[in-house]
Design a protein around this motif. Sequence first.
Motif, PDB file in Angstrom:
ATOM      1  N   TYR A 229       0.810  -1.090  -0.286  1.00 31.01           N
ATOM      2  CA  TYR A 229      -0.073   0.099   0.113  1.00 31.01           C
ATOM      3  C   TYR A 229       0.808   1.253   0.093  1.00 31.01           C
ATOM      4  CZ  TYR A 229      -3.508   3.296   1.159  1.00 31.01           C
ATOM      5  OH  TYR A 229      -4.199   4.695   1.284  1.00 31.01           O
ATOM      6  N   ILE A 230       1.809   1.131   0.669  1.00 26.06           N
ATOM      7  CA  ILE A 230       2.836   2.348   0.627  1.00 26.06           C
ATOM      8  C   ILE A 230       3.268   2.728  -0.875  1.00 26.06           C
ATOM      9  CG2 ILE A 230       5.281   3.374   1.488  1.00 26.06           C
ATOM     10  CD1 ILE A 230       4.448   1.857   4.348  1.00 26.06           C
ATOM     11  N   ARG A 231       3.772   1.535  -1.305  1.00 25.89           N
ATOM     12  CA  ARG A 231       4.404   1.532  -2.727  1.00 25.89           C
ATOM     13  C   ARG A 231       3.209   2.395  -3.692  1.00 25.89           C
ATOM     14  NH1 ARG A 231       9.408   1.701  -2.141  1.00 25.89           N
ATOM     15  NH2 ARG A 231      10.671   0.072  -1.591  1.00 25.89           N
ATOM     16  N   SER A 232       2.004   1.815  -3.363  1.00 24.33           N
ATOM     17  CA  SER A 232       0.879   2.458  -4.409  1.00 24.33           C
ATOM     18  C   SER A 232       0.616   4.049  -4.014  1.00 24.33           C
ATOM     19  CB  SER A 232      -0.432   1.824  -3.925  1.00 24.33           C
ATOM     20  OG  SER A 232      -1.123   1.976  -2.697  1.00 24.33           O
ATOM     21  N   LEU A 233       0.886   4.549  -2.605  1.00 19.30           N
ATOM     22  CA  LEU A 233       0.892   5.999  -2.391  1.00 19.30           C
ATOM     23  C   LEU A 233       1.866   6.441  -2.946  1.00 19.30           C
ATOM     24  CD1 LEU A 233      -0.171   5.508   1.566  1.00 19.30           C
ATOM     25  CD2 LEU A 233      -1.573   6.259  -0.396  1.00 19.30           C
ATOM     26  N   GLN A 234       3.006   5.720  -3.040  1.00 20.79           N
ATOM     27  CA  GLN A 234       4.290   6.402  -3.704  1.00 20.79           C
ATOM     28  C   GLN A 234       3.974   6.610  -5.125  1.00 20.79           C
ATOM     29  OE1 GLN A 234       7.430   3.603  -2.553  1.00 20.79           O
ATOM     30  NE2 GLN A 234       8.005   4.951  -0.913  1.00 20.79           N
ATOM     31  N   ALA A 235       3.523   5.613  -5.765  1.00 20.45           N
ATOM     32  CA  ALA A 235       3.190   5.550  -7.178  1.00 20.45           C
ATOM     33  C   ALA A 235       2.117   6.940  -7.549  1.00 20.45           C
ATOM     34  CB  ALA A 235       2.593   4.145  -7.759  1.00 20.45           C
ATOM     35  N   LYS A 236       1.209   6.926  -6.865  1.00 16.64           N
ATOM     36  CA  LYS A 236       0.103   8.071  -6.803  1.00 16.64           C
ATOM     37  C   LYS A 236       0.989   9.300  -6.786  1.00 16.64           C
ATOM     38  CE  LYS A 236      -4.314   7.583  -5.223  1.00 16.64           C
ATOM     39  NZ  LYS A 236      -4.915   7.323  -4.122  1.00 16.64           N
ATOM     40  N   ALA A 237       1.621   9.632  -5.929  1.00 18.57           N
ATOM     41  CA  ALA A 237       2.316  10.650  -5.562  1.00 18.57           C
ATOM     42  C   ALA A 237       3.294  10.972  -6.934  1.00 18.57           C
ATOM     43  CB  ALA A 237       3.191  10.950  -4.452  1.00 18.57           C
ATOM     44  N   LYS A 238       3.774   9.834  -7.637  1.00 17.70           N
ATOM     45  CA  LYS A 238       4.833  10.323  -8.949  1.00 17.70           C
ATOM     46  C   LYS A 238       3.942  10.158  -9.970  1.00 17.70           C
ATOM     47  CE  LYS A 238       8.819  10.640  -6.622  1.00 17.70           C
ATOM     48  NZ  LYS A 238       9.410  11.810  -6.708  1.00 17.70           N
ATOM     49  N   GLY A 239       2.740  10.039  -9.983  1.00 18.03           N
ATOM     50  CA  GLY A 239       1.856   9.706 -11.271  1.00 18.03           C
ATOM     51  C   GLY A 239       2.168   8.667 -11.971  1.00 18.03           C
ATOM     52  N   LEU A 240       2.526   7.597 -11.026  1.00 19.64           N
ATOM     53  CA  LEU A 240       2.993   6.234 -11.571  1.00 19.64           C
ATOM     54  C   LEU A 240       1.980   5.108 -11.217  1.00 19.64           C
ATOM     55  CD1 LEU A 240       6.804   6.053 -11.291  1.00 19.64           C
ATOM     56  CD2 LEU A 240       5.591   6.561 -13.370  1.00 19.64           C
ATOM     57  N   GLU A 241       1.936   3.853 -11.624  1.00 22.11           N
ATOM     58  CA  GLU A 241       1.006   2.984 -11.426  1.00 22.11           C
ATOM     59  C   GLU A 241       1.414   1.871 -10.403  1.00 22.11           C
ATOM     60  OE1 GLU A 241      -2.622   2.272 -13.631  1.00 22.11           O
ATOM     61  OE2 GLU A 241      -1.340   2.680 -15.333  1.00 22.11           O
ATOM     62  N   TYR A 242       1.007   1.513  -9.582  1.00 22.51           N
ATOM     63  CA  TYR A 242       1.294   0.212  -8.743  1.00 22.51           C
ATOM     64  C   TYR A 242       0.033  -0.415  -8.234  1.00 22.51           C
ATOM     65  CZ  TYR A 242       4.136  -2.392  -5.296  1.00 22.51           C
ATOM     66  OH  TYR A 242       4.566  -3.526  -4.442  1.00 22.51           O
ATOM     67  N   ASN A 243      -0.541  -1.264  -9.114  1.00 23.01           N
ATOM     68  CA  ASN A 243      -1.730  -2.056  -8.599  1.00 23.01           C
ATOM     69  C   ASN A 243      -1.583  -3.635  -9.255  1.00 23.01           C
ATOM     70  OD1 ASN A 243      -2.371  -2.008 -11.360  1.00 23.01           O
ATOM     71  ND2 ASN A 243      -3.240   0.226 -10.962  1.00 23.01           N
ATOM     72  N   GLU A 244      -2.775  -4.093  -9.209  1.00 21.40           N
ATOM     73  CA  GLU A 244      -2.909  -5.786  -9.451  1.00 21.40           C
ATOM     74  C   GLU A 244      -2.524  -5.961 -11.015  1.00 21.40           C
ATOM     75  OE1 GLU A 244      -5.438  -3.691  -8.536  1.00 21.40           O
ATOM     76  OE2 GLU A 244      -7.210  -4.129  -9.811  1.00 21.40           O
ATOM     77  N   LYS A 245      -2.747  -4.931 -11.773  1.00 22.55           N
ATOM     78  CA  LYS A 245      -2.490  -4.935 -13.167  1.00 22.55           C
ATOM     79  C   LYS A 245      -0.866  -4.704 -13.574  1.00 22.55           C
ATOM     80  CE  LYS A 245      -7.307  -4.731 -14.505  1.00 22.55           C
ATOM     81  NZ  LYS A 245      -7.936  -3.982 -13.530  1.00 22.55           N
ATOM     82  N   VAL A 246      -0.818  -3.368 -13.137  1.00 22.92           N
ATOM     83  CA  VAL A 246       0.570  -2.978 -13.672  1.00 22.92           C
ATOM     84  C   VAL A 246       1.432  -2.219 -12.487  1.00 22.92           C
ATOM     85  CG1 VAL A 246       0.520  -2.289 -16.128  1.00 22.92           C
ATOM     86  CG2 VAL A 246      -0.793  -0.880 -14.211  1.00 22.92           C
ATOM     87  N   ASN A 247       2.740  -2.282 -12.586  1.00 24.25           N
ATOM     88  CA  ASN A 247       3.600  -1.838 -11.768  1.00 24.25           C
ATOM     89  C   ASN A 247       4.644  -0.885 -12.553  1.00 24.25           C
ATOM     90  OD1 ASN A 247       5.702  -1.003 -10.050  1.00 24.25           O
ATOM     91  ND2 ASN A 247       6.202  -3.306  -9.419  1.00 24.25           N
ATOM     92  N   THR A 248       4.332   0.396 -12.627  1.00 21.67           N
ATOM     93  CA  THR A 248       5.491   1.236 -13.174  1.00 21.67           C
ATOM     94  C   THR A 248       6.422   1.814 -12.497  1.00 21.67           C
ATOM     95  OG1 THR A 248       3.686   2.937 -13.407  1.00 21.67           O
ATOM     96  CG2 THR A 248       3.975   1.689 -15.423  1.00 21.67           C
ATOM     97  N   LEU A 249       6.139   1.542 -10.944  1.00 21.02           N
ATOM     98  CA  LEU A 249       6.911   2.183 -10.050  1.00 21.02           C
ATOM     99  C   LEU A 249       8.437   1.676 -10.054  1.00 21.02           C
ATOM    100  CD1 LEU A 249       6.908   4.392  -7.415  1.00 21.02           C
ATOM    101  CD2 LEU A 249       6.365   2.356  -6.241  1.00 21.02           C
ATOM    102  N   ASN A 250       8.482   0.425  -9.743  1.00 27.13           N
ATOM    103  CA  ASN A 250       9.739  -0.348 -10.044  1.00 27.13           C
ATOM    104  C   ASN A 250       9.419  -1.747  -9.682  1.00 27.13           C
ATOM    105  OD1 ASN A 250      12.164  -1.637  -9.064  1.00 27.13           O
ATOM    106  ND2 ASN A 250      12.943   0.385  -8.356  1.00 27.13           N
ATOM    107  N   PRO A 251       9.788  -2.616 -10.983  1.00 31.88           N
ATOM    108  CA  PRO A 251       9.346  -3.885 -10.828  1.00 31.88           C
ATOM    109  C   PRO A 251      10.116  -4.848  -9.812  1.00 31.88           C
ATOM    110  CG  PRO A 251      10.804  -3.473 -12.754  1.00 31.88           C
ATOM    111  CD  PRO A 251      10.461  -2.175 -12.299  1.00 31.88           C
ATOM    112  N   SER A 252      11.091  -4.282  -9.036  1.00 30.84           N
ATOM    113  CA  SER A 252      11.634  -4.984  -8.186  1.00 30.84           C
ATOM    114  C   SER A 252      10.881  -4.887  -6.749  1.00 30.84           C
ATOM    115  CB  SER A 252      13.229  -4.522  -7.925  1.00 30.84           C
ATOM    116  OG  SER A 252      13.227  -3.324  -7.468  1.00 30.84           O
ATOM    117  N   TYR A 253       9.848  -4.152  -6.708  1.00 32.06           N
ATOM    118  CA  TYR A 253       9.191  -3.872  -5.450  1.00 32.06           C
ATOM    119  C   TYR A 253       8.011  -4.996  -5.168  1.00 32.06           C
ATOM    120  CZ  TYR A 253      11.589   0.590  -5.180  1.00 32.06           C
ATOM    121  OH  TYR A 253      12.503   1.693  -5.315  1.00 32.06           O
ATOM    122  N   GLY A 254       7.281  -5.183  -6.291  1.00 30.43           N
ATOM    123  CA  GLY A 254       6.131  -6.236  -6.299  1.00 30.43           C
ATOM    124  C   GLY A 254       5.610  -6.458  -7.808  1.00 30.43           C
TER     125      GLY A 254
END
Length: 279
Positions: A229-254
């Motif tokens: 969830y923290i990663r998803s908050l970070q993604a939101k703040a950065k305009g990126l995605e971190y959810n069950e479909k895509v992870n554009t934040l960083n593939p090594s996180y989840g």
Amino acid sequence: MKNIQTFLVIVGLALIMSACSPADGNFGGSEYMPDMVHSLAYEANVYSAYKHNTWDKESTISRKALSNLHNPVKGTVPRGYAGMEFSGNSPMMEAKLRGETQINEIPVPLNGSAPFYYGDSEEERARAIEEIGINPFPITAEGLAEGKELFNIACAICHGTKGNGLGYLVDDEKNPLAKYPSQPANFTKDDFVNSPNGRFYYAIMYGKNVMGSFRDKLSYEERWQVIHYIRSLQAKAKGLEYNEKVNTLNPSYGRPAAMGHVQDVAPEAGAAGEGTEHE
Ligand code: HEC
């Protein structure tokens, strides 16, 4: 006739009374219905507990059997095995437990507890950050929802519902009495966005300075869902995605659940070291 009856009653009473002979010296005394006194319940690994259990041959012979380890009771499921077909020590089940057979068969440790090999020191913290890698749980909508709930309960009061370090305890706009002595971490800062999962996991386990530990508040899975969830908050703040479909934040996180199973996901790296403990 009456005499015979009286005689029988007296003989009967005498017999009963003689069964109650007192203990004396090496004689332990006779017991009436000893089964009521000495339980025949199973006791694991307690061979000698049955030394009193000698009133007949049968119980003497069964002493060893009574005190040995037993197989799990048929039709029962050991803790941590729910949802799996349990067939003893099979390699199939091992593979399932390690999440090697199918999508979503995540390597959940038995009993919800996982070994945590890191002690409470700066070196150990650095080692954890280096070694604890990808989140062992796939990113799922349910997991993020659970992580959100837990984060809002356990962390948001300090770190803020957006993870920006502006929780109620420190936000003097919302809380005129805010006097928290230390600034909670702002997870949306690059420093944290770029930090590996180990930094978060370690902080949950040991806390940091004025922040207390949450290792006894959150289970193994809950800790990881909070980190998702923290990663998803970070993604939101950065305009990126971190959810069950895509992870554009960083593939090594989840790993998004939609991507399917990846074989080489290590649940928690790290060889046994100081502070080895099960958690
Ligand atoms: C009572 C307030 C409080 C609560 C509740 C709290 N934290 Fe913290 N947290 C802090 C403070 C203050 C810091 C900064 C500590 C420091 O760097 O001195 C911090 C730092 C951190 C850090 C950064 C550690 C580092 O490596 O620099 C992480 C990660 C973290 N918290 C995660 C969490 C999580 C996850 C939760 C909820 C399970 C949580 N915190 C709950 C106050 C809190």
